[in-house]
Motif scaffolding. Structure first.
Motif, PDB file in Angstrom:
ATOM      1  N   LEU A  97      79.855 184.523  70.224  1.00 26.01           N
ATOM      2  CA  LEU A  97      79.710 185.849  69.619  1.00 26.01           C
ATOM      3  C   LEU A  97      78.500 186.560  70.214  1.00 26.01           C
ATOM      4  N   PRO A  98      78.713 187.654  70.950  1.00 25.46           N
ATOM      5  CA  PRO A  98      77.575 188.439  71.430  1.00 25.46           C
ATOM      6  C   PRO A  98      76.998 189.266  70.273  1.00 25.46           C
ATOM      7  N   TYR A  99      75.703 189.512  70.323  1.00 26.12           N
ATOM      8  CA  TYR A  99      75.084 190.305  69.253  1.00 26.12           C
ATOM      9  C   TYR A  99      74.054 191.267  69.824  1.00 26.12           C
ATOM     10  N   ALA A 100      73.915 192.402  69.148  1.00 31.16           N
ATOM     11  CA  ALA A 100      72.757 193.259  69.404  1.00 31.16           C
ATOM     12  C   ALA A 100      71.619 192.796  68.493  1.00 31.16           C
ATOM     13  N   ARG A 101      71.997 192.418  67.248  1.00 32.98           N
ATOM     14  CA  ARG A 101      71.038 191.862  66.296  1.00 32.98           C
ATOM     15  C   ARG A 101      71.653 190.614  65.672  1.00 32.98           C
ATOM     16  N   LEU A 102      70.817 189.595  65.516  1.00 40.39           N
ATOM     17  CA  LEU A 102      71.254 188.343  64.889  1.00 40.39           C
ATOM     18  C   LEU A 102      70.414 188.092  63.644  1.00 40.39           C
ATOM     19  N   VAL A 103      71.083 187.730  62.553  1.00 44.96           N
ATOM     20  CA  VAL A 103      70.366 187.340  61.333  1.00 44.96           C
ATOM     21  C   VAL A 103      70.655 185.863  61.058  1.00 44.96           C
ATOM     22  N   ILE A 104      69.610 185.074  61.059  1.00 46.97           N
ATOM     23  CA  ILE A 104      69.737 183.641  60.770  1.00 46.97           C
ATOM     24  C   ILE A 104      69.554 183.460  59.267  1.00 46.97           C
ATOM     25  N   ALA A 105      70.615 183.014  58.606  1.00 48.98           N
ATOM     26  CA  ALA A 105      70.565 182.827  57.148  1.00 48.98           C
ATOM     27  C   ALA A 105      71.260 181.528  56.793  1.00 48.98           C
ATOM     28  N   GLY A 261      60.212 190.012  58.910  1.00 52.19           N
ATOM     29  CA  GLY A 261      61.417 189.189  58.994  1.00 52.19           C
ATOM     30  C   GLY A 261      61.912 188.963  60.409  1.00 52.19           C
ATOM     31  N   ALA A 262      61.169 189.473  61.401  1.00 51.31           N
ATOM     32  CA  ALA A 262      61.572 189.301  62.797  1.00 51.31           C
ATOM     33  C   ALA A 262      61.143 187.925  63.297  1.00 51.31           C
ATOM     34  N   ALA A 263      62.082 187.215  63.949  1.00 53.36           N
ATOM     35  CA  ALA A 263      61.769 185.922  64.551  1.00 53.36           C
ATOM     36  C   ALA A 263      61.160 186.155  65.932  1.00 53.36           C
ATOM     37  N   SER A 264      60.913 185.068  66.687  1.00 51.19           N
ATOM     38  CA  SER A 264      60.130 185.207  67.921  1.00 51.19           C
ATOM     39  C   SER A 264      60.960 185.628  69.133  1.00 51.19           C
ATOM     40  N   ALA A 265      62.252 185.903  68.972  1.00 54.03           N
ATOM     41  CA  ALA A 265      63.048 186.429  70.091  1.00 54.03           C
ATOM     42  C   ALA A 265      63.553 187.818  69.732  1.00 54.03           C
ATOM     43  N   GLU A 266      63.716 188.639  70.736  1.00 56.79           N
ATOM     44  CA  GLU A 266      64.103 190.024  70.504  1.00 56.79           C
ATOM     45  C   GLU A 266      65.463 190.127  69.805  1.00 56.79           C
ATOM     46  N   GLY A 267      65.525 190.957  68.784  1.00 59.94           N
ATOM     47  CA  GLY A 267      66.787 191.185  68.087  1.00 59.94           C
ATOM     48  C   GLY A 267      67.165 190.102  67.105  1.00 59.94           C
ATOM     49  N   VAL A 268      66.292 189.107  66.910  1.00 60.97           N
ATOM     50  CA  VAL A 268      66.614 187.992  66.006  1.00 60.97           C
ATOM     51  C   VAL A 268      65.736 188.065  64.761  1.00 60.97           C
ATOM     52  N   PHE A 269      66.370 187.963  63.596  1.00 61.33           N
ATOM     53  CA  PHE A 269      65.672 188.006  62.310  1.00 61.33           C
ATOM     54  C   PHE A 269      66.133 186.811  61.476  1.00 61.33           C
ATOM     55  N   ALA A 270      65.413 186.526  60.407  1.00 63.29           N
ATOM     56  CA  ALA A 270      65.849 185.443  59.514  1.00 63.29           C
ATOM     57  C   ALA A 270      65.592 185.831  58.065  1.00 63.29           C
ATOM     58  N   ALA A 271      66.442 185.314  57.182  1.00 64.23           N
ATOM     59  CA  ALA A 271      66.328 185.615  55.753  1.00 64.23           C
ATOM     60  C   ALA A 271      66.693 184.386  54.934  1.00 64.23           C
ATOM     61  N   GLY A 272      66.180 184.337  53.716  1.00 54.29           N
ATOM     62  CA  GLY A 272      66.549 183.273  52.779  1.00 54.29           C
ATOM     63  C   GLY A 272      65.771 181.987  52.977  1.00 54.29           C
ATOM     64  N   ASP A 273      66.349 180.887  52.508  1.00 56.29           N
ATOM     65  CA  ASP A 273      65.669 179.585  52.477  1.00 56.29           C
ATOM     66  C   ASP A 273      65.237 179.096  53.857  1.00 56.29           C
ATOM     67  N   VAL A 274      65.879 179.586  54.923  1.00 57.54           N
ATOM     68  CA  VAL A 274      65.566 179.099  56.269  1.00 57.54           C
ATOM     69  C   VAL A 274      64.362 179.832  56.874  1.00 57.54           C
ATOM     70  N   ALA A 275      63.970 180.948  56.276  1.00 56.92           N
ATOM     71  CA  ALA A 275      62.962 181.825  56.884  1.00 56.92           C
ATOM     72  C   ALA A 275      61.552 181.493  56.401  1.00 56.92           C
ATOM     73  N   ARG A 276      60.623 181.469  57.310  1.00 53.43           N
ATOM     74  CA  ARG A 276      59.203 181.252  56.996  1.00 53.43           C
ATOM     75  C   ARG A 276      58.436 182.520  57.335  1.00 53.43           C
ATOM     76  N   LEU A 277      57.851 183.137  56.334  1.00 52.62           N
ATOM     77  CA  LEU A 277      57.173 184.423  56.523  1.00 52.62           C
ATOM     78  C   LEU A 277      55.738 184.371  56.035  1.00 52.62           C
TER      79      LEU A 277
END
Ligand code: FAD
Length: 404
Positions: A97-105, A261-277
């Motif tokens: 799956l190609p993405y412009a934005r990815l949300v890791i949840a 909420g932005a992760a360390s790669a461009e266009g990648v974010f994370a939310a919920g229990d997996v995310a460390r902010l």
């Protein structure tokens, strides 16, 4: 492009999709969800669903309301790899799956105890399938041993007692919930469980299970041996980040994000229990496993996903957590614990009904309430502002304080 891929069909993943559509995002939206079920709510799994008071999960969205989300929903599909250079997520069916934005949840999973893996009747609880299996086994058992006196272990113990089982709860620390709320509040929670007939074994741990079949002998580090029919392991959760190995993303017990909420790669974010902010109420970063934090970070990520870096907003919500044990509600606001002991400002710890404030360097960072929800919410501003503890104590009793 404006295509969004969300990996993880839990609360954080679904809420991100909903918020994006609400904001008017009209581009392609794909939700990859490992479980075969439509997204459902987890809190009842250890409470009303485990006792059978509710027969079926609380779906986060009615089935008929999915069409209007315009979602490419991939149930029973797992993301297995991420390529941040090509901006592509690989799925277990070979699709990419190609993405412009990815949300890791992708949330978290129950930690296990490797030494017990070969035994029958050692269960964990994270999913609706786990809940069904545990419910069935609780129905057959007379005695259950719950390993771990954290929030989940305490809830499972309470539900098993409600079902009439004999329950032993084993916790390595001196009090249940001690890691989250300290020993003072922990002692009140211990009293609650003892009053309801739980055999509480504190400052000890399970070192061995004997017996391969349905019955076990549990051997504790203090030498005690208990006969039990069923062992439930509730020793915390681990973030689901294995599929990100090799992606070059910064990981540290979760996906490391900035305050937006932005992760360390461009266009990648994370939310919920997996995310460390980084959290305004904390020191360094925190990975909150709270129902409300999943919603807060989903809203944050949805708002920031297509914003220019300079226009992104940081996380600002005061963390909230609750737990239901028997007829008692344990609630926290802000970030309590971290080794600090609280000051009881209303009610009394011995009475099982109280509000306590936690402070760091003289400033209020969190609060815990047992059976005092209204009082708890009245100190939200105090926590948000990290008000001096002395001011907060002068303003008590909180029940007479006007809402701010
Ligand atoms: P999850 O709910 O874990 O969802 C993540 C989803 O992603 C899962 O369905 C998983 O299968 C899927 N997934 C994982 N890896 C992949 C992959 N590679 N590809 C595709 N999909 C993947 N919080 C409270 O505040 N109060 C409570 O009383 C409370 N009770 C709880 C009781 C239980 C039994 C549990 C388990 C949790 C409870 N929580 C409670 C915590 C709350 O439910 C969580 O914080 C919340 O579910 C987090 O949502 P999430 O979407 O981040 O993760």
């Amino acid at each position: 492009g404006d295509s969004v891929v969300i990996v993880g069909g839990g609360l954080a993943g679904l809420r991100t999709a909903e918020a994006l559509r609400r904001q008017g995002h009209s581009g392609p939206l794909t939700l990859v969800a490992a479980e075969e079920h439509l997204p459902y709510d987890r809190p009842p799994l250890s409470k009303s669903l485990l006792t059978g008071q509710d027969p079926a999960p609380r779906w986060l969205r009615p089935e008929e309301a999915y069409a209007e989300l315009g979602l490419d929903l991939r149930l029973s599909r797992r993301a297995v790899a991420l390529d941040t250079a090509r901006r592509e997520v690989a799925l277990d069916d070979g699709d990419a799956l190609p993405y412009a934005r990815l949300v890791i949840a992708t949330g978290a999973r129950a930690r296990t105890i490797a030494a017990f893996a070969r035994h029958a009747n050692v269960l964990t609880l994270r999913t609706w399938d786990d809940c069904l299996a545990l419910r069935t086994e609780l129905g057959r058992a007379r005695h259950v041993t719950v390993v771990g006196g954290g929030v989940l272990g305490c809830e499972i113990a309470a539900s098993a007692r409600t079902l009439g089982l004999e329950v032993t709860l084993v916790e390595a620390l001196e009090q249940p919930l001690a890691r989250v709320v300290g020993g003072t509040v922990g002692a009140a929670v211990a009293a609650l469980h003892r009053d309801r007939g739980v055999d509480l074994r504190l400052s000890t741990s399970v070192v061995e299970l004997l017996g391969e079949e349905r019955a076990h002998t549990v051997v504790l580090s203090d030498g005690a041996r208990l006969r039990t029919d069923l062992v439930v392991v509730a020793v915390g959760a681990a973030p689901n980040t294995e599929w990100l190995a090799g992606a070059g993303l910064e990981l540290d017990d979760g996906v490391v994000c900035d305050a937006t909420g932005a992760a360390s790669a461009e266009g990648v974010f994370a939310a919920g229990d997996v995310a460390r902010l980084p959290h305004p109420a904390g020191e360094g970063t925190v990975r909150l496993e709270h129902w409300s934090a999943a919603g807060d970070t989903a809203a944050l990520v949805a708002a920031n996903l297509f914003a220019a870096p300079g226009e992104r907003r940081p996380l600002s919500e005061v963390p909230y957590f609750w737990s239901d044990q028997y007829d008692v509600k344990v609630q926290t606001l802000g970030l309590p614990g971290h080794g600090a002991e609280p000051v009881v400002v209303e009610g009394a710890a011995e009475s099982g009904r109280f509000l306590a404030l936690y402070a760091r360097e003289g400033r209020v960072t969190g609060a815990v309430a047992l059976s005092m929800p209204a009082a708890l919410f009245r100190c939200r501003a105090t926590i948000a502002e990290r008000a001096p503890l002395s001011d907060a104590l002068a303003a008590a009793p909180w029940t007479r304080r006007p809402r701010t």
